[in-house]
Design a protein around this motif. Structure first.
Motif, PDB file in Angstrom:
ATOM      1  N   THR A  85     -82.880  80.488 -29.869  1.00 43.10           N
ATOM      2  CA  THR A  85     -82.317  79.935 -31.102  1.00 43.10           C
ATOM      3  C   THR A  85     -81.124  79.044 -30.777  1.00 43.10           C
ATOM      4  O   THR A  85     -80.183  79.467 -30.113  1.00 43.10           O
ATOM      5  CB  THR A  85     -81.884  81.069 -32.043  1.00 43.10           C
ATOM      6  N   ALA A  86     -81.191  77.792 -31.236  1.00 44.79           N
ATOM      7  CA  ALA A  86     -80.139  76.816 -30.935  1.00 44.79           C
ATOM      8  C   ALA A  86     -80.490  75.492 -31.609  1.00 44.79           C
ATOM      9  O   ALA A  86     -81.590  75.331 -32.139  1.00 44.79           O
ATOM     10  CB  ALA A  86     -80.013  76.600 -29.424  1.00 44.79           C
ATOM     11  N   VAL A  87     -79.556  74.561 -31.545  1.00 44.15           N
ATOM     12  CA  VAL A  87     -79.850  73.166 -31.876  1.00 44.15           C
ATOM     13  C   VAL A  87     -80.282  72.497 -30.573  1.00 44.15           C
ATOM     14  O   VAL A  87     -79.573  72.589 -29.565  1.00 44.15           O
ATOM     15  CB  VAL A  87     -78.635  72.437 -32.480  1.00 44.15           C
ATOM     16  N   TYR A  88     -81.430  71.849 -30.602  1.00 41.19           N
ATOM     17  CA  TYR A  88     -81.973  71.198 -29.421  1.00 41.19           C
ATOM     18  C   TYR A  88     -81.735  69.691 -29.507  1.00 41.19           C
ATOM     19  O   TYR A  88     -82.016  69.069 -30.528  1.00 41.19           O
ATOM     20  CB  TYR A  88     -83.459  71.511 -29.285  1.00 41.19           C
ATOM     21  N   TYR A  89     -81.239  69.139 -28.397  1.00 36.58           N
ATOM     22  CA  TYR A  89     -80.901  67.721 -28.321  1.00 36.58           C
ATOM     23  C   TYR A  89     -81.706  67.034 -27.226  1.00 36.58           C
ATOM     24  O   TYR A  89     -81.946  67.612 -26.152  1.00 36.58           O
ATOM     25  CB  TYR A  89     -79.415  67.528 -27.998  1.00 36.58           C
ATOM     26  N   CYS A  90     -82.060  65.814 -27.501  1.00 38.78           N
ATOM     27  CA  CYS A  90     -82.686  64.914 -26.535  1.00 38.78           C
ATOM     28  C   CYS A  90     -81.567  64.050 -25.956  1.00 38.78           C
ATOM     29  O   CYS A  90     -80.714  63.562 -26.699  1.00 38.78           O
ATOM     30  CB  CYS A  90     -83.713  64.080 -27.300  1.00 38.78           C
ATOM     31  N   LEU A  91     -81.547  63.896 -24.616  1.00 37.92           N
ATOM     32  CA  LEU A  91     -80.487  63.117 -23.984  1.00 37.92           C
ATOM     33  C   LEU A  91     -81.054  62.116 -22.991  1.00 37.92           C
ATOM     34  O   LEU A  91     -82.105  62.361 -22.391  1.00 37.92           O
ATOM     35  CB  LEU A  91     -79.529  64.030 -23.205  1.00 37.92           C
ATOM     36  N   ILE A  92     -80.307  61.058 -22.788  1.00 32.99           N
ATOM     37  CA  ILE A  92     -80.634  60.108 -21.732  1.00 32.99           C
ATOM     38  C   ILE A  92     -79.901  60.559 -20.471  1.00 32.99           C
ATOM     39  O   ILE A  92     -78.698  60.825 -20.507  1.00 32.99           O
ATOM     40  CB  ILE A  92     -80.179  58.684 -22.096  1.00 32.99           C
ATOM     41  N   GLY A  93     -80.642  60.653 -19.366  1.00 31.45           N
ATOM     42  CA  GLY A  93     -80.017  61.004 -18.100  1.00 31.45           C
ATOM     43  C   GLY A  93     -80.317  62.416 -17.646  1.00 31.45           C
ATOM     44  O   GLY A  93     -81.125  63.136 -18.244  1.00 31.45           O
ATOM     45  N   ARG A  94     -79.641  62.799 -16.568  1.00 30.73           N
ATOM     46  CA  ARG A  94     -79.908  64.071 -15.896  1.00 30.73           C
ATOM     47  C   ARG A  94     -78.987  65.204 -16.325  1.00 30.73           C
ATOM     48  O   ARG A  94     -79.240  66.359 -15.978  1.00 30.73           O
ATOM     49  CB  ARG A  94     -79.764  63.884 -14.380  1.00 30.73           C
ATOM     50  N   THR A  95     -77.944  64.888 -17.048  1.00 31.37           N
ATOM     51  CA  THR A  95     -76.967  65.913 -17.389  1.00 31.37           C
ATOM     52  C   THR A  95     -76.743  65.934 -18.898  1.00 31.37           C
ATOM     53  O   THR A  95     -77.283  65.107 -19.636  1.00 31.37           O
ATOM     54  CB  THR A  95     -75.622  65.645 -16.697  1.00 31.37           C
ATOM     55  N   VAL A  96     -75.890  66.863 -19.337  1.00 28.42           N
ATOM     56  CA  VAL A  96     -75.605  66.978 -20.766  1.00 28.42           C
ATOM     57  C   VAL A  96     -74.562  65.962 -21.219  1.00 28.42           C
ATOM     58  O   VAL A  96     -74.190  65.937 -22.390  1.00 28.42           O
ATOM     59  CB  VAL A  96     -75.137  68.410 -21.123  1.00 28.42           C
ATOM     60  N   ARG A  97     -74.086  65.120 -20.310  1.00 27.57           N
ATOM     61  CA  ARG A  97     -73.043  64.147 -20.671  1.00 27.57           C
ATOM     62  C   ARG A  97     -73.625  62.846 -21.222  1.00 27.57           C
ATOM     63  O   ARG A  97     -72.878  61.996 -21.705  1.00 27.57           O
ATOM     64  CB  ARG A  97     -72.167  63.854 -19.451  1.00 27.57           C
ATOM     65  N   GLY A  98     -74.943  62.674 -21.166  1.00 25.06           N
ATOM     66  CA  GLY A  98     -75.555  61.432 -21.618  1.00 25.06           C
ATOM     67  C   GLY A  98     -75.610  61.309 -23.130  1.00 25.06           C
ATOM     68  O   GLY A  98     -75.371  62.293 -23.851  1.00 25.06           O
ATOM     69  N   PRO A  99     -75.934  60.108 -23.615  1.00 27.02           N
ATOM     70  CA  PRO A  99     -76.102  59.915 -25.057  1.00 27.02           C
ATOM     71  C   PRO A  99     -77.165  60.864 -25.593  1.00 27.02           C
ATOM     72  O   PRO A  99     -78.191  61.110 -24.937  1.00 27.02           O
ATOM     73  CB  PRO A  99     -76.562  58.460 -25.175  1.00 27.02           C
ATOM     74  N   ARG A 100     -76.936  61.382 -26.809  1.00 24.62           N
ATOM     75  CA  ARG A 100     -77.903  62.308 -27.371  1.00 24.62           C
ATOM     76  C   ARG A 100     -78.075  62.052 -28.856  1.00 24.62           C
ATOM     77  O   ARG A 100     -77.276  61.365 -29.482  1.00 24.62           O
ATOM     78  CB  ARG A 100     -77.483  63.748 -27.132  1.00 24.62           C
ATOM     79  N   GLY A 101     -79.135  62.626 -29.401  1.00 24.19           N
ATOM     80  CA  GLY A 101     -79.401  62.488 -30.824  1.00 24.19           C
ATOM     81  C   GLY A 101     -78.642  63.508 -31.634  1.00 24.19           C
ATOM     82  O   GLY A 101     -77.738  64.169 -31.132  1.00 24.19           O
TER      83      GLY A 101
END
Length: 115
Positions: free
Chosen positions: A90-106
């Motif tokens: 259970t969580a909010v799921y994000y799509c990101l550009i790149g290999r880490t969580v620091r990239g742009p996300r929705g």
């Protein structure tokens, strides 16, 4: 500009399945490494899975064997097939550009796993 729009979240019982999608625009999707991450309120963003330009996939231990990441470069879309889900997914799921969580996300899509 870069846009990432996640969809497919919802409520599901433990052991069930969901398929998340992320429609990308504003950048060259086919030449971008993409990732999924998730966040529970009050906690840090957690990397879940990634897929390279060539299609090589990577998974966090917590989801390995249950989740499958894929991409359709013709449709600029990233997917996350979630099987055998658990309450801790259970969580909010994000799509990101790149290999880490620091990239742009929705803006994310909410997934709730409960009986």
């Amino acid at each position: 500009q870069v846009q990432l729009v996640e969809s497919g979240g919802g409520s599901v019982q433990p052991g069930g399945s969901l398929r998340l999608s992320c429609l990308a625009s504003g950048f060259i999707f086919s030449t971008s490494h993409m990732s999924w991450a998730r966040q529970v309120p009050g906690e840090e963003l957690e990397w879940v899975s990634g897929i390279s330009v060539s299609g090589t996939t990577y998974y966090a231990d917590a989801v390995k064997g249950r989740f499958t990441i894929s991409r359709d470069n013709n449709k600029n879309t990233l997917f996350l097939q979630m099987n055998s889900v658990k309450p801790e997914d259970t969580a909010v799921y994000y799509c990101l550009i790149g290999r880490t969580v620091r990239g742009p996300r929705g803006r994310g899509t909410q997934v709730n796993v409960s009986s």
